[in-house]
Every structure is written in C-alpha cells, then in structure tokens.
Design a protein around this motif. Structure first.
Motif, PDB file in Angstrom:
ATOM      1  N   VAL A  60       0.577 -10.793   8.597  1.00 12.85           N
ATOM      2  CA  VAL A  60       1.665 -10.401  10.032  1.00 12.85           C
ATOM      3  C   VAL A  60       1.787 -10.102  11.241  1.00 12.85           C
ATOM      4  O   VAL A  60       1.687 -10.931  12.031  1.00 12.85           O
ATOM      5  CB  VAL A  60       2.442  -9.314   9.894  1.00 12.85           C
ATOM      6  CG1 VAL A  60       4.178  -9.709  10.544  1.00 12.85           C
ATOM      7  CG2 VAL A  60       3.925  -9.651   8.309  1.00 12.85           C
ATOM      8  N   PHE A  63      -0.014 -14.087  12.404  1.00  7.02           N
ATOM      9  CA  PHE A  63       0.945 -14.118  12.075  1.00  7.02           C
ATOM     10  C   PHE A  63       1.672 -14.329  13.861  1.00  7.02           C
ATOM     11  O   PHE A  63       1.734 -15.065  14.812  1.00  7.02           O
ATOM     12  CB  PHE A  63       2.268 -14.884  11.910  1.00  7.02           C
ATOM     13  CG  PHE A  63       3.467 -15.011  11.852  1.00  7.02           C
ATOM     14  CD1 PHE A  63       3.206 -16.895  12.097  1.00  7.02           C
ATOM     15  CD2 PHE A  63       4.255 -14.736  12.168  1.00  7.02           C
ATOM     16  CE1 PHE A  63       4.357 -17.908  12.164  1.00  7.02           C
ATOM     17  CE2 PHE A  63       6.048 -15.741  12.841  1.00  7.02           C
ATOM     18  CZ  PHE A  63       6.060 -16.535  12.396  1.00  7.02           C
ATOM     19  N   VAL A  64       1.962 -13.139  14.265  1.00  7.42           N
ATOM     20  CA  VAL A  64       2.535 -12.640  15.748  1.00  7.42           C
ATOM     21  C   VAL A  64       1.878 -12.385  16.934  1.00  7.42           C
ATOM     22  O   VAL A  64       1.972 -12.776  17.945  1.00  7.42           O
ATOM     23  CB  VAL A  64       3.658 -11.336  15.048  1.00  7.42           C
ATOM     24  CG1 VAL A  64       3.542 -11.115  16.682  1.00  7.42           C
ATOM     25  CG2 VAL A  64       4.489 -11.044  14.052  1.00  7.42           C
ATOM     26  N   ALA A  86       0.771 -18.606  15.394  1.00  5.10           N
ATOM     27  CA  ALA A  86       2.144 -19.228  15.592  1.00  5.10           C
ATOM     28  C   ALA A  86       2.275 -20.486  15.565  1.00  5.10           C
ATOM     29  O   ALA A  86       3.099 -21.805  14.932  1.00  5.10           O
ATOM     30  CB  ALA A  86       3.149 -18.472  15.498  1.00  5.10           C
ATOM     31  N   THR A 121      15.127  -8.491  11.071  1.00  2.47           N
ATOM     32  CA  THR A 121      13.996  -8.040  11.762  1.00  2.47           C
ATOM     33  C   THR A 121      13.646  -6.789  11.149  1.00  2.47           C
ATOM     34  O   THR A 121      13.505  -6.204   9.964  1.00  2.47           O
ATOM     35  CB  THR A 121      14.418  -6.966  12.679  1.00  2.47           C
ATOM     36  OG1 THR A 121      15.145  -7.542  13.892  1.00  2.47           O
ATOM     37  CG2 THR A 121      13.276  -6.100  13.977  1.00  2.47           C
ATOM     38  N   THR A 127       4.086  -4.693  13.085  1.00  2.00           N
ATOM     39  CA  THR A 127       4.003  -5.534  14.057  1.00  2.00           C
ATOM     40  C   THR A 127       5.535  -6.065  13.518  1.00  2.00           C
ATOM     41  O   THR A 127       5.888  -5.741  12.019  1.00  2.00           O
ATOM     42  CB  THR A 127       2.998  -6.283  13.176  1.00  2.00           C
ATOM     43  OG1 THR A 127       1.833  -5.741  13.771  1.00  2.00           O
ATOM     44  CG2 THR A 127       3.350  -7.502  13.971  1.00  2.00           C
ATOM     45  N   THR A 128       6.040  -6.272  13.707  1.00  2.00           N
ATOM     46  CA  THR A 128       7.699  -6.990  13.982  1.00  2.00           C
ATOM     47  C   THR A 128       7.569  -8.341  13.855  1.00  2.00           C
ATOM     48  O   THR A 128       7.037  -9.264  14.927  1.00  2.00           O
ATOM     49  CB  THR A 128       8.403  -6.587  15.068  1.00  2.00           C
ATOM     50  OG1 THR A 128       7.930  -5.360  14.913  1.00  2.00           O
ATOM     51  CG2 THR A 128       9.966  -6.758  15.071  1.00  2.00           C
ATOM     52  N   VAL A 129       7.906  -8.593  13.066  1.00  2.00           N
ATOM     53  CA  VAL A 129       8.436  -9.871  12.558  1.00  2.00           C
ATOM     54  C   VAL A 129      10.128 -10.694  12.761  1.00  2.00           C
ATOM     55  O   VAL A 129      10.162 -10.032  11.604  1.00  2.00           O
ATOM     56  CB  VAL A 129       6.962 -10.760  11.668  1.00  2.00           C
ATOM     57  CG1 VAL A 129       7.634 -10.442  10.315  1.00  2.00           C
ATOM     58  CG2 VAL A 129       7.609 -12.266  11.524  1.00  2.00           C
ATOM     59  N   SER A 130      10.647 -11.484  12.481  1.00  2.00           N
ATOM     60  CA  SER A 130      11.988 -12.266  12.382  1.00  2.00           C
ATOM     61  C   SER A 130      11.984 -13.342  10.900  1.00  2.00           C
ATOM     62  O   SER A 130      11.381 -14.104  11.308  1.00  2.00           O
ATOM     63  CB  SER A 130      12.611 -12.848  12.961  1.00  2.00           C
ATOM     64  OG  SER A 130      12.657 -12.007  14.232  1.00  2.00           O
ATOM     65  N   ASP A 166      10.230 -17.370  20.424  1.00  2.00           N
ATOM     66  CA  ASP A 166       9.580 -16.362  19.652  1.00  2.00           C
ATOM     67  C   ASP A 166       9.262 -17.178  18.940  1.00  2.00           C
ATOM     68  O   ASP A 166      10.178 -18.567  17.704  1.00  2.00           O
ATOM     69  CB  ASP A 166      10.394 -15.313  18.936  1.00  2.00           C
ATOM     70  CG  ASP A 166      10.374 -14.734  19.951  1.00  2.00           C
ATOM     71  OD1 ASP A 166       9.695 -14.090  21.097  1.00  2.00           O
ATOM     72  OD2 ASP A 166      11.521 -13.788  20.950  1.00  2.00           O
ATOM     73  N   GLN A 168       9.260 -17.442  14.458  1.00  2.00           N
ATOM     74  CA  GLN A 168       9.858 -16.845  12.932  1.00  2.00           C
ATOM     75  C   GLN A 168      10.188 -17.696  11.720  1.00  2.00           C
ATOM     76  O   GLN A 168       9.047 -18.500  11.978  1.00  2.00           O
ATOM     77  CB  GLN A 168      11.532 -16.689  13.065  1.00  2.00           C
ATOM     78  CG  GLN A 168      12.007 -17.991  13.409  1.00  2.00           C
ATOM     79  CD  GLN A 168      13.449 -17.763  13.474  1.00  2.00           C
ATOM     80  OE1 GLN A 168      14.045 -16.855  14.491  1.00  2.00           O
ATOM     81  NE2 GLN A 168      14.116 -19.055  13.729  1.00  2.00           N
TER      82      GLN A 168
END
Length: 180
Positions: A60, A63-64, A86, A121, A127-130, A166, A168
């Motif tokens: 993740v 990716f972000v 990404a 979310t 780390t935040t990913v959608s 963004d 995702q």
C-alpha cells in the motif's frame, strides 16, 4: 471485434490512442477488425483464449507514495523522470492484503447506473488507499451494502484506476474481495 474482446482473451488491438479529457485517461478508439484478414498486421487479432488475470501483490505504501525513475525522450533527448508508482500502474491488475476499512461511501444518486457502488477508505500501517467497487451482489442476488465491509479487514484484487486525481483500486466482483 466484440467476438475477440472477451474476458480471458489475449488480443492485439489496432486503433488510435487518444486522451479522454473528461475521464482524465487514455483510451483506444476506432478499433480495426476485419474478419476476412485475421493475420493482417493492421488488424486486431485474437492471440489466445482462456487466460486468467495475474494480480501483482502491491504494498500500500508503495502504491500511494512510491515513485519510479524512467528514462523518457523529450525533444530528442533522453531524460530521467520520476513518476508516481500508481500512475505507471494505471490500468493494470494488483492485489493488496490486510486493508482495514475505516469508512464507506455509497453512491446514492437515483439517476446513476452506479447507485449502490461503494468507495471503501482503507488504512494499512497509517497509509490510506481507496477501493472503488461496482454495484455488488451476493450469492443470493442481494445488493451488498456498507455493513458488509465497514470496520472489517479485507484483501482485494482489482484494476488500478483514478478518480479526481487520486489513484484507487477498482473491484468489479464480490469474489475479488476477501473479508477477514
């Protein structure tokens, strides 16, 4: 060409690449297919059938936040440029594991074919990913709702997509999400 453009088929596609401004992505238009000339190099062609998607297991954070250095040609000169991981993975298949769903947004617009689609979310190690789903149904044909995912930990397999600048993960079937 619709005969050869089926899930699991590997195809050579001949057409024009163009930038789709509204979607903020590239696409192929004017696909050329002449059934009478299957081996013509200027024709789309079925290469193989019965293939399954391979999903690149992706961290993740990579990716972000990850970047990749690529040599590009600018005005006839080779230049090293940095791209977001990404961005370069856009349109490819990835898998991610142990995503904690912290919030779920469901499309409710009555006029939308996406009514019932969700944006999950998720957080892993801060780390935040959608994760964006299509409208999903369970094995009984019932609509899958927020309660199915909210607060749970999931593994996903999907396609790298972008929305509003963004990146995702787009998931199209319930079978591509494992709930722990």
């Amino acid at each position: 060409a619709l005969e050869i453009l089926s899930v699991g088929n590997e195809v050579r596609v001949v057409g024009s690449v163009q930038y789709y401004e509204l979607g903020g992505t590239y696409q192929i238009s004017g696909i050329i297919y002449n059934v009478r000339k299957p081996d013509d190099p200027n024709n789309s062609k079925l290469i193989s059938e019965g293939n399954t998607a391979s999903y690149v297991e992706t961290d993740v954070n990579k990716f972000v936040n990850g970047t990749v250095s690529v040599i590009v040609n600018e005005d006839g000169e080779e230049v090293m440029k940095e791209f977001r991981y990404a961005e370069l993975a856009l349109g490819t298949t990835v898998s991610m594991n142990d995503l904690k769903v912290t919030r779920v947004y469901t499309t409710t617009n009555e006029d939308s074919s996406q009514k019932g689609a969700m944006t999950l979310t998720c957080v892993v190690n801060g780390t935040t990913v959608s994760v964006r789903t299509s409208v999903l149904y369970d094995q009984n044909g019932d609509l899958v709702t927020e309660d199915y995912f909210d607060g749970k930990t999931i593994d996903v397999r999907g396609v790298v997509d972008s929305f509003d600048g963004d990146y995702q993960i787009r998931v199209t079937t319930l079978g591509d999400i494992t709930v722990h």
